[in-house]
Design an enzyme around this catalytic site. Structure first.
Site, PDB file in Angstrom:
ATOM      1  N   LYS A   1       7.887 -11.002   1.166  1.00 50.73           N
ATOM      2  CA  LYS A   1       7.814 -10.732  -0.277  1.00 50.73           C
ATOM      3  C   LYS A   1       8.694 -11.746  -0.980  1.00 50.73           C
ATOM      4  CE  LYS A   1       5.829  -7.736  -3.012  1.00 50.73           C
ATOM      5  NZ  LYS A   1       4.643  -6.884  -2.807  1.00 50.73           N
TER       6      LYS A   1
ATOM      7  N   ASP B   1       1.904 -10.074  -7.465  1.00 47.25           N
ATOM      8  CA  ASP B   1       2.481  -8.733  -7.571  1.00 47.25           C
ATOM      9  C   ASP B   1       2.768  -8.578  -9.074  1.00 47.25           C
ATOM     10  OD1 ASP B   1       3.675  -6.484  -5.620  1.00 47.25           O
ATOM     11  OD2 ASP B   1       5.100  -6.714  -7.245  1.00 47.25           O
TER      12      ASP B   1
HETATM   13  O1  2IT Z   1       2.274  -5.095  -2.570  1.00 44.96           O
HETATM   14  C1  2IT Z   1       1.295  -5.725  -2.136  1.00 44.96           C
HETATM   15  O2  2IT Z   1       0.695  -5.388  -1.110  1.00 44.96           O
HETATM   16  C2  2IT Z   1       0.849  -6.899  -2.889  1.00 44.96           C
HETATM   17  N1  2IT Z   1       1.451  -7.202  -3.916  1.00 44.96           N
HETATM   18  C3  2IT Z   1      -0.290  -7.746  -2.396  1.00 44.96           C
HETATM   19  C4  2IT Z   1       0.161  -8.680  -1.335  1.00 44.96           C
HETATM   20  C5  2IT Z   1      -0.864  -9.680  -0.876  1.00 44.96           C
HETATM   21  O3  2IT Z   1      -0.468 -10.558  -0.089  1.00 44.96           O
HETATM   22  O4  2IT Z   1      -2.027  -9.629  -1.276  1.00 44.96           O
END
Ligand code: 2IT
Length: 445
Positions: free
Chosen positions: A126, A166
């Site tokens: 993340k 996100d």
């Molecule tokens: O919290 C999540 O799963 C997302 N923001 C999507 C992450 C992604 O790599 O598509």
């Protein structure tokens, strides 16, 4: 909590007591692992819990950018590469003033188990920044995204780490980020997901988190011989996730009666229509971060200032905004109004007090890491299309998404059985944890 888990948790608490969100997510997972740790002594022998809560790598960097007055601003950028044992690190980028290392560590930790639950080859990661896009011009956002990628590009790649969107990072920002990556790296590849269709994006990716959540909810209902048509649903938020969930819920005949923003919530007793759902996109595009204009546009709806939608009587509640948006008092209000199902769509949208309240009162509660996994799962489908230099039609992607959500639901049911029924929190945590732990043991140190 198992002795081993309690010991590791206590040490982590002493080490970084200020990382509140991260500790909250760790405690929730660890509390689910009693049986697993009793039956798998190799996890303790391999120090799996200590390693599981320590990110493999954290990158922190300076993001300098120029605002429309010519003034230089500085934000902090992060990428937390949490766990790579199942595949390239995968997870979104969040641009929001509440972003701290604790928030990104909790999100990366949750992401690791969520990605594991999809059964696809993705590790957990993340990233993001404390940059606040609210009220910023397109030029300012572009400049920020370019500056962010100027550092990030050397740490990512289609086989290394694949960021996505996100909060505060949608298709537009992914475009700015990808353009800068391509210029710096001289490569056109699947390094980011959530791209626009036409240059590598996947059909259904924008809808996927919300659609997947509704598919999961349908399985929760089916287990109790119920169906979604005719149910009253409260949704919070008005971003991409809330939009996708409302769209699919309305298509299936549910009555969506709320959405919300930082300014308050909309109560629409007539229920949302496809036209009203599409208006959510206009609200978001305004950049003002408010939902109040909905009530001016659609007669019969009203705006309730400064409050959350959890005071409205509904059959089903779906938090779709941000962590800890639904607290113990909100849960008590929902229970008093006879809510039957809570499908959490935001990451860690409910506080521990709220979850305890739902479980105690017999409300069927499913956690975000299971319910919202359709988003990242479809990101993996986008990676597959990019790697194969091809693109699939919407039906192909949607069918895969449905299968993946069905698989996650089954995994929760199989791992969440209790003496008196089913606990989705335990089920999701155990199923997600075991796949990661087994890969870590197999790969040694
Ligand atoms: O919290 C999540 O799963 C997302 N923001 C999507 C992450 C992604 O790599 O598509």
């Amino acid at each position: 909590m198992h002795d081993y888990a309690a010991r590791v948790f206590e040490e982590q608490q002493k080490k970084a007591p200020w990382e509140k969100e991260f500790l909250q997510s760790v405690e929730e997972v660890f509390a689910s692992l009693d049986d697993v740790l009793n039956t798998h002594p190799e996890y303790e022998e391999n120090c799996i819990l200590e390693r599981m809560i320590t990110p493999e790598r954290i990158i922190t960097f300076q993001v300098p950018w120029v605002d429309d007055n010519g003034k230089i601003n500085v934000n902090t950028g992060y990428r937390v590469q949490f766990n790579g044992s199942l595949g390239p690190y995968k997870g979104g980028l969040r641009f929001h003033p509440t972003v701290t290392l604790s928030v990104l560590k909790f999100l990366g930790f949750e992401q690791t188990f969520k990605n594991s639950l999809t059964m696809l080859p993705m590790g957990g990661g993340k990233g993001g920044s404390d940059f606040n896009p609210k009220g910023r011009s397109v030029r300012e956002v572009t400049d920020f995204c370019k500056a962010f990628m100027r550092e990030l590009f050397r740490h990512i790649g289609p086989d290394t780490d694949v960021p996505a969107g996100d909060l505060g990072v949608g298709g537009r920002e992914i475009g700015f980020l990808f353009g800068e990556y391509r210029r710096l790296a001289n490569r056109f590849n699947g390094v980011l997901t959530g791209k626009t269709v036409g240059w590598g994006g996947s059909l259904i990716r924008p809808e996927a988190t919300g659609f997947g959540a509704i598919y999961f909810l349908q399985h929760m209902l089916a287990l109790k011989n119920e169906e979604i048509a005719g149910k009253r649903i409260a949704i919070s938020g008005f971003g991409n996730v809330a939009w996708g969930a409302a769209l699919k819920a309305v298509q299936l005949g549910a009555k969506v009666v709320t959405i919300s923003g930082p300014d308050g919530y909309i109560l629409d007793e007539d229920g949302m229509t496809p036209e009203k759902v599409e208006y959510m996109l206009d609200l978001r595009a305004s950049g003002k971060d408010i939902v109040a204009p909905y009530a001016e546009k659609f007669a019969g709806s009203k705006f309730v200032a400064g409050r959350k939608p959890w005071e409205v009587p509904v059959d089903i509640a779906m938090p779709c905004a941000i962590q800890n948006e639904l607290n113990g008092n909100d849960a008590a209000a929902l229970v008093a109004n006879n809510v039957k199902y809570v499908a959490e769509v935001s990451n860690m949208g409910s506080t521990p007090e709220a979850i305890a309240c739902f479980l105690e009162k017999g409300v069927t509660f499913a956690p975000g890491k299971a319910v919202n996994a359709g988003g990242v799962a479809t990101s993996c489908l986008e990676m597959s299309q990019n790697a194969g230099h091809t693109s699939w039609d919407a039906e192909t992607v949607d069918n895969q998404l449905r299968k993946i959500m069905a698989g996650i639901h089954t995994a929760c049911v199989e791992n969440g059985k209790t003496a008196d029924g089913l606990n989705y929190v335990t089920g999701a945590n155990i199923a997600g944890f075991k796949r990661v732990a087994d890969a870590m043991v197999a790969q040694s140190v």
